[in-house]
Design an enzyme around this catalytic site. Structure first.
Site, PDB file in Angstrom:
ATOM      1  N   ASP A  10       5.860 -10.244  -5.290  1.00  0.00           N
ATOM      2  CA  ASP A  10       4.876  -9.843  -4.276  1.00  0.00           C
ATOM      3  C   ASP A  10       4.708 -11.030  -3.341  1.00  0.00           C
ATOM      4  OD1 ASP A  10       2.757  -8.429  -2.974  1.00  0.00           O
ATOM      5  OD2 ASP A  10       1.310  -9.632  -4.084  1.00  0.00           O
ATOM      6  N   SER A  11       4.004 -10.793  -2.243  1.00  0.00           N
ATOM      7  CA  SER A  11       3.714 -11.884  -1.317  1.00  0.00           C
ATOM      8  C   SER A  11       2.767 -12.906  -1.957  1.00  0.00           C
ATOM      9  CB  SER A  11       3.086 -11.314  -0.047  1.00  0.00           C
ATOM     10  OG  SER A  11       1.974 -10.506  -0.385  1.00  0.00           O
ATOM     11  N   TYR A  42       2.218 -10.850   4.019  1.00  0.00           N
ATOM     12  CA  TYR A  42       3.378 -10.166   4.585  1.00  0.00           C
ATOM     13  C   TYR A  42       2.927  -9.036   5.532  1.00  0.00           C
ATOM     14  CZ  TYR A  42       6.758 -12.165   1.170  1.00  0.00           C
ATOM     15  OH  TYR A  42       7.571 -12.992   0.431  1.00  0.00           O
ATOM     16  N   GLY A  43       1.721  -8.544   5.276  1.00  0.00           N
ATOM     17  CA  GLY A  43       1.243  -7.333   5.965  1.00  0.00           C
ATOM     18  C   GLY A  43       1.142  -7.459   7.473  1.00  0.00           C
ATOM     19  N   CYS A  73       5.058  -5.106  -3.914  1.00  0.00           N
ATOM     20  CA  CYS A  73       4.330  -5.356  -2.673  1.00  0.00           C
ATOM     21  C   CYS A  73       4.598  -4.148  -1.789  1.00  0.00           C
ATOM     22  CB  CYS A  73       4.866  -6.627  -2.015  1.00  0.00           C
ATOM     23  SG  CYS A  73       4.223  -6.922  -0.351  1.00  0.00           S
ATOM     24  N   ASN A  74       3.554  -3.520  -1.333  1.00  0.00           N
ATOM     25  CA  ASN A  74       3.732  -2.301  -0.530  1.00  0.00           C
ATOM     26  C   ASN A  74       4.455  -2.598   0.773  1.00  0.00           C
ATOM     27  OD1 ASN A  74       1.903   0.231  -1.572  1.00  0.00           O
ATOM     28  ND2 ASN A  74       1.183  -1.728  -2.329  1.00  0.00           N
ATOM     29  N   THR A  75       4.087  -3.721   1.417  1.00  0.00           N
ATOM     30  CA  THR A  75       4.701  -4.049   2.700  1.00  0.00           C
ATOM     31  C   THR A  75       6.203  -4.293   2.521  1.00  0.00           C
ATOM     32  OG1 THR A  75       2.605  -5.106   3.290  1.00  0.00           O
ATOM     33  CG2 THR A  75       4.485  -5.528   4.727  1.00  0.00           C
ATOM     34  N   GLU A 152      -9.317 -10.974  -2.469  1.00  0.00           N
ATOM     35  CA  GLU A 152      -8.991 -12.329  -2.942  1.00  0.00           C
ATOM     36  C   GLU A 152     -10.245 -13.178  -3.101  1.00  0.00           C
ATOM     37  OE1 GLU A 152      -5.692 -14.314  -1.311  1.00  0.00           O
ATOM     38  OE2 GLU A 152      -4.371 -12.633  -1.780  1.00  0.00           O
ATOM     39  N   CYS A 184      -1.710  -0.580  -1.057  1.00  0.00           N
ATOM     40  CA  CYS A 184      -1.648  -2.038  -0.966  1.00  0.00           C
ATOM     41  C   CYS A 184      -2.033  -2.583  -2.334  1.00  0.00           C
ATOM     42  CB  CYS A 184      -2.619  -2.539   0.093  1.00  0.00           C
ATOM     43  SG  CYS A 184      -2.769  -4.339   0.138  1.00  0.00           S
ATOM     44  N   THR A 185      -1.317  -3.613  -2.752  1.00  0.00           N
ATOM     45  CA  THR A 185      -1.524  -4.175  -4.084  1.00  0.00           C
ATOM     46  C   THR A 185      -2.966  -4.624  -4.351  1.00  0.00           C
ATOM     47  OG1 THR A 185      -0.814  -6.241  -3.089  1.00  0.00           O
ATOM     48  CG2 THR A 185       0.810  -5.042  -4.392  1.00  0.00           C
ATOM     49  N   HIS A 186      -3.672  -5.030  -3.296  1.00  0.00           N
ATOM     50  CA  HIS A 186      -5.016  -5.575  -3.488  1.00  0.00           C
ATOM     51  C   HIS A 186      -6.098  -4.499  -3.654  1.00  0.00           C
ATOM     52  CE1 HIS A 186      -3.040  -9.182  -2.195  1.00  0.00           C
ATOM     53  NE2 HIS A 186      -4.151  -9.897  -2.249  1.00  0.00           N
TER      54      HIS A 186
HETATM   55  N1  DGL Z   1       1.005  -7.428  -1.147  1.00  0.00           N
HETATM   56  C1  DGL Z   1       0.700  -6.905   0.162  1.00  0.00           C
HETATM   57  C2  DGL Z   1       0.884  -5.381   0.124  1.00  0.00           C
HETATM   58  O1  DGL Z   1       0.820  -4.744  -0.896  1.00  0.00           O
HETATM   59  C3  DGL Z   1      -0.711  -7.246   0.591  1.00  0.00           C
HETATM   60  C4  DGL Z   1      -0.880  -8.710   0.965  1.00  0.00           C
HETATM   61  C5  DGL Z   1      -0.034  -9.141   2.131  1.00  0.00           C
HETATM   62  O2  DGL Z   1      -0.305  -8.725   3.283  1.00  0.00           O
HETATM   63  O3  DGL Z   1       0.915  -9.865   1.908  1.00  0.00           O
HETATM   64  O4  DGL Z   1       1.121  -4.795   1.146  1.00  0.00           O
END
Ligand code: DGL
Length: 272
Positions: A10-11, A42-43, A73-75, A152, A184-186
């Site tokens: 993930d990012s 990454y988003g 990571c979704n992005t 976070e 999104c993971t968060h």
């Molecule tokens: N992990 C990213 C996602 O799931 C969220 C955090 C980021 O923007 O890197 O899209």
């Protein structure tokens, strides 16, 4: 027999929500988790940049001989999955397809909401994946970038988080979606708040659980599951100093973070 690990990246810390589900459903598996903490988020970045980062991380993990790669990571899943699948010889699992499958399965009205980072929403990856499975579905999307720093910071249910959620989700709520994908993971950390704002008639889909099920099914199919009596080891690699990752990661993972090593992708894979 030496069993290989599952690679997950993930990012940053967000993918730990996916790791948590994998550890829960496959406690016998060794995992290598990579959080690109020096380059998060990454988003907000372009698809080209995120794809380059994803390929560098995949190269790093492939050098450690993983048996399957989870793009947690979704992005990165939204923009880099086809490239990773083309380049790698092992199974690659993203989080978009499993989440889309679950949403398409459980929606009654066919009106599905999707929330995620700007990059994920701009890519339309969820809309395409849902419509592939359910062409008549209506997919309504909304980028919610501020949910990432809120999660976070641990601000998952204070006034700032609540107001932000109301502003982001109002339109989706008014458009009567019956299913909302947390793309999104968060966002699973904000689940109680999002559920509260959307109301009891909206079912929330958390890609993490469905992704863990997909990983288990692929490994079982390929005869790559470790015997259930084994106990998995978990190693963590990050690109910035580990302190922040450890602090936040323990909250994401329920205090079970093991050793965290800082690595340089430049030295390890000669890129960046
Ligand atoms: N992990 C990213 C996602 O799931 C969220 C955090 C980021 O923007 O890197 O899209």
């Amino acid at each position: 027999m030496a069993w290989k690990s599952i690679g997950i990246f993930d990012s940053g810390v967000g993918g730990l929500t996916v790791l948590r589900e994998i550890m829960h459903s496959l406690p016998q598996e060794d995992t290598l988790y990579f959080g690109d903490t020096a380059r998060v988020p990454y988003g907000t970045k372009s698809p080209e940049t995120v794809t380059r980062y994803a390929c560098e991380i995949a190269t790093f993990l492939m050098k450690r001989d993983i048996k399957l790669l989870v793009v947690a990571c979704n992005t990165a899943s939204a923009v880099a999955l086809p490239t990773l699948k083309r380049l790698l010889t092992i199974p690659v699992v993203g989080v978009i397809e499993p989440g889309a499958r679950r949403a398409a399965l459980i929606t009654r009205s066919g009106r599905i909401g999707v929330i995620g980072t700007a990059g994920t929403i701009r890519s339309s990856a969820y809309t395409r994946a849902i419509k592939r499975l359910k062409p008549e579905a209506e997919v309504l999307t909304r980028a919610c970038p501020l949910f990432v720093p809120l999660a976070e910071e641990g601000w998952t249910d204070n006034q700032v988080a609540r107001l932000t959620a109301h502003i982001y989700l109002q339109e989706l709520k008014e458009s009567d979606v019956d299913t909302l994908v947390l793309g999104c993971t968060h966002y699973p950390l904000l689940k109680p708040l999002i559920a509260d704002v959307m109301g009891p008639d909206v079912i929330l889909v958390d890609s993490a659980e469905e992704t863990a099920r997909t990983v288990a099914a692929i490994l079982a199919d390929k005869g790559l599951l470790r015997p259930p009596a084994e106990r998995g080891n978990h190693n963590f690699f990050v690109t910035d100093i580990p302190a922040g990752f450890v602090r936040i990661g323990n909250r994401f993972l329920g205090g079970k973070l093991g050793d965290v090593f800082q690595v340089s992708l430049e030295e390890e894979v000669g890129m960046v």
